[in-house]
Design a protein around this motif. Structure first.
Motif, short mmCIF file in Angstrom:
data_model
loop_
_atom_site.label_atom_id
_atom_site.label_comp_id
_atom_site.label_asym_id
_atom_site.label_seq_id
_atom_site.Cartn_x
_atom_site.Cartn_y
_atom_site.Cartn_z
N GLY A 53 13.78 22.36 -0.40
CA GLY A 53 15.00 22.66 -1.13
C GLY A 53 15.99 21.54 -1.37
O GLY A 53 16.89 21.69 -2.18
N LEU A 54 15.86 20.40 -0.68
CA LEU A 54 16.76 19.28 -0.92
C LEU A 54 16.08 18.23 -1.79
O LEU A 54 14.86 18.10 -1.77
N PRO A 55 16.86 17.45 -2.55
CA PRO A 55 16.27 16.32 -3.25
C PRO A 55 15.57 15.38 -2.25
O PRO A 55 16.11 15.12 -1.17
N VAL A 56 14.41 14.89 -2.64
CA VAL A 56 13.59 14.07 -1.75
C VAL A 56 13.41 12.68 -2.33
O VAL A 56 12.90 12.53 -3.44
N HIS A 57 13.85 11.70 -1.59
CA HIS A 57 13.56 10.31 -1.93
C HIS A 57 12.48 9.84 -0.96
O HIS A 57 12.62 10.02 0.26
N VAL A 58 11.42 9.26 -1.48
CA VAL A 58 10.27 8.92 -0.65
C VAL A 58 10.18 7.42 -0.44
O VAL A 58 10.22 6.64 -1.40
N LEU A 59 10.05 7.02 0.81
CA LEU A 59 9.84 5.62 1.14
C LEU A 59 8.43 5.21 0.73
O LEU A 59 7.45 5.88 1.07
N VAL A 60 8.34 4.10 0.01
CA VAL A 60 7.04 3.55 -0.38
C VAL A 60 6.91 2.18 0.28
O VAL A 60 7.49 1.18 -0.15
N ARG A 61 6.16 2.17 1.36
CA ARG A 61 5.93 0.96 2.16
C ARG A 61 4.53 1.07 2.72
O ARG A 61 4.26 1.93 3.57
N CYS A 62 3.63 0.24 2.27
CA CYS A 62 2.21 0.45 2.52
C CYS A 62 1.75 0.00 3.90
O CYS A 62 0.64 0.33 4.31
N ARG A 63 2.60 -0.73 4.61
CA ARG A 63 2.24 -1.21 5.95
C ARG A 63 3.50 -1.61 6.69
O ARG A 63 4.54 -1.86 6.07
N PRO A 64 3.42 -1.71 8.02
CA PRO A 64 4.56 -2.24 8.77
C PRO A 64 4.62 -3.75 8.63
O PRO A 64 3.75 -4.38 8.04
N GLY A 65 5.66 -4.34 9.20
CA GLY A 65 5.78 -5.80 9.17
C GLY A 65 6.72 -6.27 8.08
O GLY A 65 7.64 -5.57 7.67
N ASP A 66 6.46 -7.48 7.58
CA ASP A 66 7.36 -8.10 6.60
C ASP A 66 7.25 -7.41 5.23
O ASP A 66 6.46 -6.49 5.03
N PHE A 67 8.06 -7.91 4.31
CA PHE A 67 8.12 -7.31 2.97
C PHE A 67 7.58 -8.26 1.91
O PHE A 67 7.93 -8.15 0.73
N VAL A 68 6.73 -9.18 2.33
CA VAL A 68 6.07 -10.10 1.40
C VAL A 68 4.68 -9.53 1.14
O VAL A 68 3.85 -9.47 2.05
N TYR A 69 4.43 -9.11 -0.10
CA TYR A 69 3.20 -8.38 -0.41
C TYR A 69 2.32 -9.17 -1.36
O TYR A 69 2.81 -9.88 -2.24
N ASP A 70 1.02 -9.00 -1.18
CA ASP A 70 0.09 -9.62 -2.12
C ASP A 70 -0.15 -8.69 -3.30
O ASP A 70 0.38 -7.56 -3.36
N ARG A 71 -0.94 -9.16 -4.27
CA ARG A 71 -1.13 -8.42 -5.52
C ARG A 71 -1.75 -7.05 -5.27
O ARG A 71 -1.36 -6.06 -5.89
N GLU A 72 -2.69 -6.97 -4.34
CA GLU A 72 -3.35 -5.69 -4.06
C GLU A 72 -2.37 -4.69 -3.46
O GLU A 72 -2.38 -3.50 -3.80
N GLU A 73 -1.50 -5.17 -2.56
CA GLU A 73 -0.52 -4.27 -1.95
C GLU A 73 0.49 -3.77 -2.98
O GLU A 73 0.89 -2.61 -2.95
N VAL A 74 0.91 -4.64 -3.89
CA VAL A 74 1.84 -4.23 -4.94
C VAL A 74 1.20 -3.17 -5.83
O VAL A 74 1.83 -2.16 -6.17
N ALA A 75 -0.06 -3.38 -6.19
CA ALA A 75 -0.76 -2.40 -7.02
C ALA A 75 -0.88 -1.06 -6.29
O ALA A 75 -0.74 0.01 -6.91
N LEU A 76 -1.13 -1.12 -5.00
CA LEU A 76 -1.22 0.12 -4.22
C LEU A 76 0.11 0.86 -4.22
O LEU A 76 0.16 2.08 -4.43
N MET A 77 1.21 0.15 -4.01
CA MET A 77 2.52 0.81 -3.97
C MET A 77 2.90 1.34 -5.35
O MET A 77 3.53 2.40 -5.45
N ALA A 78 2.52 0.64 -6.40
CA ALA A 78 2.78 1.16 -7.75
C ALA A 78 2.03 2.47 -7.96
O ALA A 78 2.57 3.44 -8.52
N ALA A 79 0.79 2.52 -7.51
CA ALA A 79 0.01 3.76 -7.63
C ALA A 79 0.62 4.87 -6.78
O ALA A 79 0.68 6.04 -7.20
N GLU A 80 1.10 4.53 -5.58
CA GLU A 80 1.73 5.53 -4.71
C GLU A 80 2.99 6.10 -5.37
O GLU A 80 3.25 7.30 -5.31
N VAL A 81 3.78 5.24 -5.98
CA VAL A 81 5.00 5.68 -6.64
C VAL A 81 4.68 6.73 -7.71
O VAL A 81 5.34 7.78 -7.79
N ARG A 82 3.70 6.45 -8.53
CA ARG A 82 3.34 7.41 -9.58
C ARG A 82 2.90 8.73 -8.97
O ARG A 82 3.32 9.82 -9.42
#
Length: 251
Positions: A53-82
C-alpha cells in the motif's frame, strides 16, 4: 509552498512495509541484505511490497562493496531497473562512481534511460554512493542534467546529523533536487536535519529479529561467524512512530 517532508523507511519485506505504513511512513525503500548496506531485492518481493500500500522505491545495487562498476554490472542494473519498475516499483535508487570519485555519467545515463523506458514518470534517486564521492556537493549539483531529481545522503559524513552543513550546501547547489537525509538518522535528529535543508528523512528503523532456531547452531558465514550474527533485521514500529511524531512536530 514547500512540499511536506517525507518519511521514508528502509524495509526488506512485505511485513516491514506494513509496519512502516501502520506507524506513519510516507513511502518505503526496499532492499535486501541491510547488513551489507542493501542490495537489489527480488522481483517477487517488489510485487509483494507494492501490494502493501505505500509507494515503493527499490534499491538497485548488484553487489556489496564500492560503487565503481564494470560494463557488465551496469547492464545488469539497467535490466534490473526495467524489471523492478514493471513489477510495481514507484521509483528506483541508483548510483555509480568513477575510480576517481566522480559520478560515472555514462553508467548513470544508461540506468536512467532504462528506467525511463520502463516508466517515464518513475522517480530516480541517487543513493549514498554520493557520500563516497570526492566532492559530494558538486555531485548533487550535477544531478538535474542526468534526470535525477532526488538524492539520499548523509552529507558525506558517517551520520546525516554530522553532515548537516553539507546537506545545506547540497540544497543550495541544486534547488530542484530533493535532499533526503539518511545515514544513522534518529528521531531526535529530524528537526535539525530539516532545519539544515533536508526535504525528507530516511531511516532503517531496524532491530534484530528474534532467533527462531534450535540449539547447536552451526555458523553459516566465514571467519567464525557467531550465532548472534547469523540473523536478520526487521522493521521496528516504535522507531517509525517516533520518527513520524518528530517530523510532524516541525513540518
Amino acid at each position: 509552498m514547500r512540499t511536506r517532508p517525507a518519511l521514508e523507511i528502509a524495509v526488506v519485506s512485505p511485513a516491514g512495509a506494513r509496519t512502516a505504513r501502520e506507524h506513519g511512513a510516507d513511502r518505503v525503500e526496499l532492499c535486501t541484505a541491510l547488513e551489507l548496506g542493501g542490495l537489489t531485492p527480488s522481483t517477487a518481493t517488489v510485487e509483494a511490497v507494492a501490494a502493501a500500500g505505500l509507494p515503493v522505491h527499490v534499491l538497485v545495487r548488484c553487489r556489496p562493496g564500492d560503487f565503481v562498476y564494470d560494463r557488465e554490472e551496469v547492464a545488469l542494473m539497467a535490466a534490473e531497473v526495467r524489471t523492478l519498475l514493471r513489477a510495481g516499483a514507484h521509483g528506483v535508487v541508483i548510483g555509480a562512481l568513477t575510480p576517481e570519485g566522480a559520478l560515472d555519467v555514462p553508467a548513470l545515463t544508461t540506468i536512467v534511460d532504462a528506467a525511463r523506458s520502463a516508466a517515464s514518470a518513475a522517480q530516480i534517486t541517487l543513493h549514498r554512493a554520493v557520500d563516497q564521492a570526492s566532492d559530494p556537493v558538486a555531485a548533487v549539483a550535477a544531478l538535474p542534467r542526468l534526470g535525477i531529481a532526488r538524492v539520499l545522503t548523509s552529507g558525506g559524513a558517517p551520520t546525516a546529523i554530522e553532515g548537516r552543513t553539507a546537506l545545506t550546501a547540497m540544497a543550495a547547489a541544486a534547488p530542484g533536487v530533493e535532499v533526503a537525509a539518511g545515514g544513522g538518522v534518529r528521531p531526535e535528529d529530524i528537526a535539525g536535519l530539516l532545519a539544515a535543508g533536508a526535504t525528507g528523512v530516511h531511516l532503517s528503523a531496524k532491530s534484530h529479529a528474534t532467533p527462531r532456531r534450535a540449539a547447536g547452531w552451526v555458523p553459516l558465514g566465514v571467519g567464525g561467524t557467531s550465532a548472534d550474527a547469523d540473523t536478520h533485521f526487521v522493521t521496528d514500529g516504535t522507531v517509525v512512530a517516533a520518527a513520524r511524531k518528530a517530523l510532524d512536530a516541525v513540518a
